[in-house]
Enzyme design. Sequence first.
Site, short mmCIF file in Angstrom:
data_model
loop_
_atom_site.label_atom_id
_atom_site.label_comp_id
_atom_site.label_asym_id
_atom_site.label_seq_id
_atom_site.Cartn_x
_atom_site.Cartn_y
_atom_site.Cartn_z
N ASP A 392 1.02 -1.04 0.56
CA ASP A 392 -0.13 -0.10 0.15
C ASP A 392 0.46 1.56 0.22
OD1 ASP A 392 -2.95 1.37 0.85
OD2 ASP A 392 -2.02 1.65 2.47
N GLU A 443 1.17 -0.73 -5.19
CA GLU A 443 -0.17 0.47 -5.12
C GLU A 443 1.13 1.78 -5.55
OE1 GLU A 443 -3.28 3.11 -3.67
OE2 GLU A 443 -1.64 2.18 -1.84
#
EC number: 2.4.1.18
Length: 706
Positions: A392, A443
């Site tokens: 993330d 990401e």
Amino acid sequence: MNIPASDLERLNHCRHHAPHDFYGWHDGTVRTRRPGAEAVELVTATETVAMRAVGDDIWEAPLAEEADYRLRITYPGQPAFEVADGYHFLPTLGTLDQHLIGEGRHERLWEVLGANLKSYTTDMGVVEGTAFAVWAPNAEGVAVVGDFCGWNPTQYPMRCLGSTGIWEVFIPGVGEGECYKFAVHGKNSPRIDKADPLAKRTIAPPETASVVARSSFKWSDEEWMSKRTGDLDVPMSVYELHVGSWKVGANYNTLREELIPYLIEHGFTHVELLPVAEHPFGGSWGYQVSGYYAPSARWGSPDELRALIDELHNAGIGVFVDWVPAHFPKDEWALGRFDGQALYEHPDPRRGEQADWGTYVFDFGRNEVRNFLVANALYWAEEFHVDGLRVDAVASMLYLDYSREEWLPNIYGGRENLEAVQFLQETNATLNRNHPGVLTIAEESTSWPGVTAPTHEGGLGFSLKWNMGWMNDTLEYFKHEPIHRRYHHGELTFSMVYAYSERYVLPFSHDEVVHGKGSLWERMPGDDWNKAAGLRALYGYMFSHPGKQLMFMGQEFGQTTEWAEGHSVDWSNLEGWGNEWHHGIKRLVRDLNAVYKQQPALWTQDFTQDGFQWVKADDSNNNMLGYVRYGKDGSALLAVCNFSGSSVPNYDLWVPRDGEWELLINTDDAVYQGAGNDLAHRVRSEGNHVQLHLPANSVQWYAFRG
């Protein structure tokens, strides 16, 4: 020998670095601290001796020669019990462990830090207990507290192992299931009871205690694990899921019963779980982690998560989990200011905080912090058999000025976080070396070069990267009424300009259906008929575009409402009368996955230009796209997209091969609640041209049959 007054004062206030120097056997005397005991006896192989209370809850007795012994303790109103003395044991971390931790290279950190059950054979029998160890270099004193000592920090103070900053103690008799924390006394700061950074299990929030745990799970996914290679030229259709809101009240066990058949029915190859590591605030969806080594107790035990992953593997479904090494919450009982000072976080707030998120940022340049995170990646691969980590907020790690008004440049005056780059490279390289079948997926929303390039070529070493540009451009295009899409044609064709700069995943993730953005259904223009047609066309385009694909739960049937973690997926969209659109979308996604997996042209050359050829890229006036996907086996699949509001019954299209083309998918088919135009099942191209009927707002796939 009596305890010197200065040492006794520090022991009484749990601020001593070496309690083992005074407790246990020393120079002919055994000394133990037992708050609240009414009697303590020293038991050896040959005799039992009453110990003498000398004040400050300390008891002592003579023992001329060092030998094995037990302590028989009596508390008011309770029967006496015998226990070994933890202060008579050597450190449970060896010098090599300490050296590797200091170097940031201990790849099995969870086996030496945290709480680890131990068994020792002594002259008087087997001793079982728990070895506790924690890194807190700025602390003046650390103790283990828990139910087993009435949360009294003077009962089990820990010793500091030299200059390592690691505190350690072995506590006999403390076993699996016991709740505990570390009572940390920082310099000039009050005691704070901290959750164990390496706890393998926790009490469900809002409780914050760690739990002594050991896995007894027996894996049965040997066949899956033996075949896992990390090869990317395979089908990959990912279903992204938040455990707590797929169905409110669901847990790891109920997902085994309900989710696995659902994934099989719809043909997804992988499931991606939003963070399952423990987190205090459910509204963070797991993206503010307090327990990196502990699956969230909200949904069950660690072994129940293992059982879910095991059954997913045995059903032929891979498992990715979201991993959050970028930042962590400021809760006082967790990682923040762990030993009274900045420890896991960078000490300079210009690097150590993300104000927008109200979180701390890891100090990626510190060996022990980097080790904590790299070992955590290995932990999820080894202990939970995950097939990949979706990492993330990578962009927030790479740029020192990310969402900051004030920022601290790197040593060269630039905005790149060189320590974070090194950490990501080390994580990917280490994971690949130990578990080459485990993928890492970034990401990363910027144009940072080489995200998926190998580390030995200077890249970050990720296996895949989310294509945020494709996602944004595609959804921006589809929100427009068909009559206006001609002015936005480039938003679709632009993706092929950079499609092979990285290895991409095409993500319609949870982030696209929250915070007022609306569901994908709501973002399609027009009435229900046109919204359904728009979603079907969107999915037909997505599944045929180069790259792997990801859909968030609910999108597979066109959920009408935004996602909220406090509510289940809107299953009511599939219930009762008048929901035929959603059943049609659901069936289409099932068929897209099935056909996708059968067509090597759609996945064997996702990351090379040899796998794609435009046949119609410039017909913006008619909102048309056409392209051919090629497989390594020589197969070819033609995808034709009509994103206009008008059908074209006889569209002339150039194709690279003459022969017969078989219709595999028509998103406008009546079985999907489309218009059901009568399209030829097979068409023939001659002179490299083919005539096709292209229904409005639809996508067709044709396989070349020769």
